[in-house]
Every structure is written in C-alpha cells, then in structure tokens.
Design a protein around this motif. Structure first.
Motif, PDB file in Angstrom:
ATOM      1  N   ASP A  46       0.777  -1.494  -0.167  1.00  0.00           N
ATOM      2  CA  ASP A  46       0.493  -0.119  -0.220  1.00  0.00           C
ATOM      3  C   ASP A  46       0.886   1.481   0.074  1.00  0.00           C
ATOM      4  O   ASP A  46      -0.089   2.576  -0.159  1.00  0.00           O
ATOM      5  N   SER A  77      -0.031   3.664  -2.370  1.00  0.00           N
ATOM      6  CA  SER A  77      -1.329   4.510  -2.284  1.00  0.00           C
ATOM      7  C   SER A  77      -1.445   5.482  -1.091  1.00  0.00           C
ATOM      8  O   SER A  77      -2.073   6.641  -1.171  1.00  0.00           O
ATOM      9  N   TRP A  78      -0.597   5.160  -0.156  1.00  0.00           N
ATOM     10  CA  TRP A  78      -0.038   6.264   0.919  1.00  0.00           C
ATOM     11  C   TRP A  78       0.830   7.232   0.076  1.00  0.00           C
ATOM     12  O   TRP A  78       0.056   8.548   0.548  1.00  0.00           O
ATOM     13  N   GLN A 121       0.730   8.165  -2.898  1.00  0.00           N
ATOM     14  CA  GLN A 121      -0.212   9.555  -3.586  1.00  0.00           C
ATOM     15  C   GLN A 121      -1.030  10.279  -2.625  1.00  0.00           C
ATOM     16  O   GLN A 121      -1.558  11.049  -3.475  1.00  0.00           O
ATOM     17  N   TYR A 122      -1.783   9.590  -1.837  1.00  0.00           N
ATOM     18  CA  TYR A 122      -2.717  10.639  -1.177  1.00  0.00           C
ATOM     19  C   TYR A 122      -2.207  11.805  -0.500  1.00  0.00           C
ATOM     20  O   TYR A 122      -2.424  12.607  -0.952  1.00  0.00           O
ATOM     21  N   ARG A 144      -2.128  14.662  -3.122  1.00  0.00           N
ATOM     22  CA  ARG A 144      -3.230  14.759  -3.249  1.00  0.00           C
ATOM     23  C   ARG A 144      -3.555  15.890  -2.175  1.00  0.00           C
ATOM     24  O   ARG A 144      -3.961  17.234  -2.454  1.00  0.00           O
ATOM     25  N   GLN A 145      -3.379  15.692  -0.852  1.00  0.00           N
ATOM     26  CA  GLN A 145      -3.201  16.422  -0.160  1.00  0.00           C
ATOM     27  C   GLN A 145      -2.861  17.007   0.238  1.00  0.00           C
ATOM     28  O   GLN A 145      -3.070  18.935  -0.403  1.00  0.00           O
ATOM     29  N   TYR A 191      -6.391  11.488   8.901  1.00  0.00           N
ATOM     30  CA  TYR A 191      -6.010  11.150   7.953  1.00  0.00           C
ATOM     31  C   TYR A 191      -4.393  11.216   8.836  1.00  0.00           C
ATOM     32  O   TYR A 191      -3.708  10.556   8.591  1.00  0.00           O
ATOM     33  N   TYR A 207      -2.373   7.799   9.310  1.00  0.00           N
ATOM     34  CA  TYR A 207      -0.747   7.589   9.310  1.00  0.00           C
ATOM     35  C   TYR A 207       0.037   7.292   9.810  1.00  0.00           C
ATOM     36  O   TYR A 207       0.976   6.883   9.625  1.00  0.00           O
TER      37      TYR A 207
END
Length: 195
Positions: free
Chosen positions: A93, A96-97, A99-100, A103-104, A123, A127
């Motif tokens: 993952d 994905s983390w 990429q998030y 995004r933030q 988040y 995290y």
C-alpha cells in the motif's frame, strides 16, 4: 488549475477536522493523544528488548534500537508540526499512501507543506499508525512484531462478558421474532444501535 484550499467547503461538504483550530477535538487529539500513543508504542518495544535478544541476539537489540529511533523521530515531527514524509518501506500500500499525500499537498496548495497540525486529523492519525508499521517493518528481524498485541488481547478478554450478554439478548430476540410487531422490532434494533 484552480486549487481549492483544504479548509473550504466543497459541494456542501464541510472541511475536514484538523488541528489548525486550537482547542478543537482534532487539535487536542494531535497535540496530546497521538504523542501519548507513540510513547506507549516506544515503551512497549523497549519492554520487549529481552524477548528480541532471546529470539534474535544482537540483531534483535539493533532492530529494537533502530525502531525506537524512527518512532522517536516521528513523535518529534508530530509535536513540532513538521512536513509529512512519504513512506519508503515498499509494502503493497506504500504507493497509495504516497499518492494520497500528493493529493493532500495539491489540496493544500504550494504555500505550505502537508503537516501534522495543518492536515485533516483523520488522515494524520491513520498515517501515524501506518508509520508505526513502517518503523517496525524496516527493522528485521522484528518486522512482524505486533506492537498492539497485548492491548488487543486484553481488550478481547475484557469484552467477553459484554459480548456474551449481547449474544444472549440477540438469541432471545431471534427466538421471539415471529411474535414481535414492527414497532417492537424497531425498539430492539434501536437498543442494539446504542450498544
């Protein structure tokens, strides 16, 4: 592209809770609760130093020290509102983390970095737990150590009586279901929601 600030209402959805608001639930959670959890995690790992030595020798001690070092560094980052770091452990993952996190950063804009107190509280809490996993994973031979095992086991045993009571209650409702009115079923349902 026109970037929306992370604290603006978008499509009628209110902004995420964050520790930006001093005194708020999110602020108190990030300021007090998260460092306390990290301290307990560090203590748990340290208390298992002898176990790591017995199982893995000097490698276990080295892994324990390095894990504690990474977690202490994260606790300092949290308490001083440092920028959130990308994960580096290469687990399934990780991408994905990361990429998030990107995004933030886009949502927050270029003026300031995504950080512990400025970013959405939920988040940041998730995290933190993911970074705990990373700190342990990056330090074999203790990579599969479950730092929360004792707490989970204790909670399981402490909740057994409540679960048995709930099951007995449900069994009684199930036996009499055919005789209950819609209102009575609704009352039982509401009771369960309150549990």
């Amino acid at each position: 592209a026109n970037m929306m600030a992370a604290d603006q209402t978008v499509h009628g959805v209110p902004p995420s809770l964050s520790a930006k608001v001093v005194g708020s639930f999110a602020y108190l959670t990030v300021r007090d609760r998260l460092p306390t959890i990290l301290t307990k995690v560090i203590d748990t790992i340290h208390r298992n130093k002898n176990k790591f030595f017995e199982e893995y020798g000097e490698e276990g001690i080295r892994a324990e020290k390095q894990t504690i070092s990474l977690l202490s560094k994260m606790r300092n980052e949290l308490q001083t509102d440092k920028p959130v770091l990308a994960l580096t452990d290469g687990l399934q993952d990780t991408e994905s983390w990361n990429q998030y996190l990107q995004r933030q950063q886009r949502l927050q804009g270029d003026q300031e970095s995504v950080s512990w107190f400025k970013s959405p509280w939920l988040y940041m809490e998730c995290y933190m737990y993911r970074r705990i996993q990373e700190a342990i994973w990056l330090n074999p031979p203790i990579s599969d150590y479950d730092v929360f095992n004792d707490v989970k086991t204790q909670s399981f045993f402490e909740s057994q009586q409540a679960v048995m009571t709930l099951c007995t209650y449900l069994e009684g409702v199930n036996k009499n279901m055919g005789e209950l009115s819609k209102n009575q079923l609704f009352e039982h349902f509401n009771k369960l929601l309150q549990v």
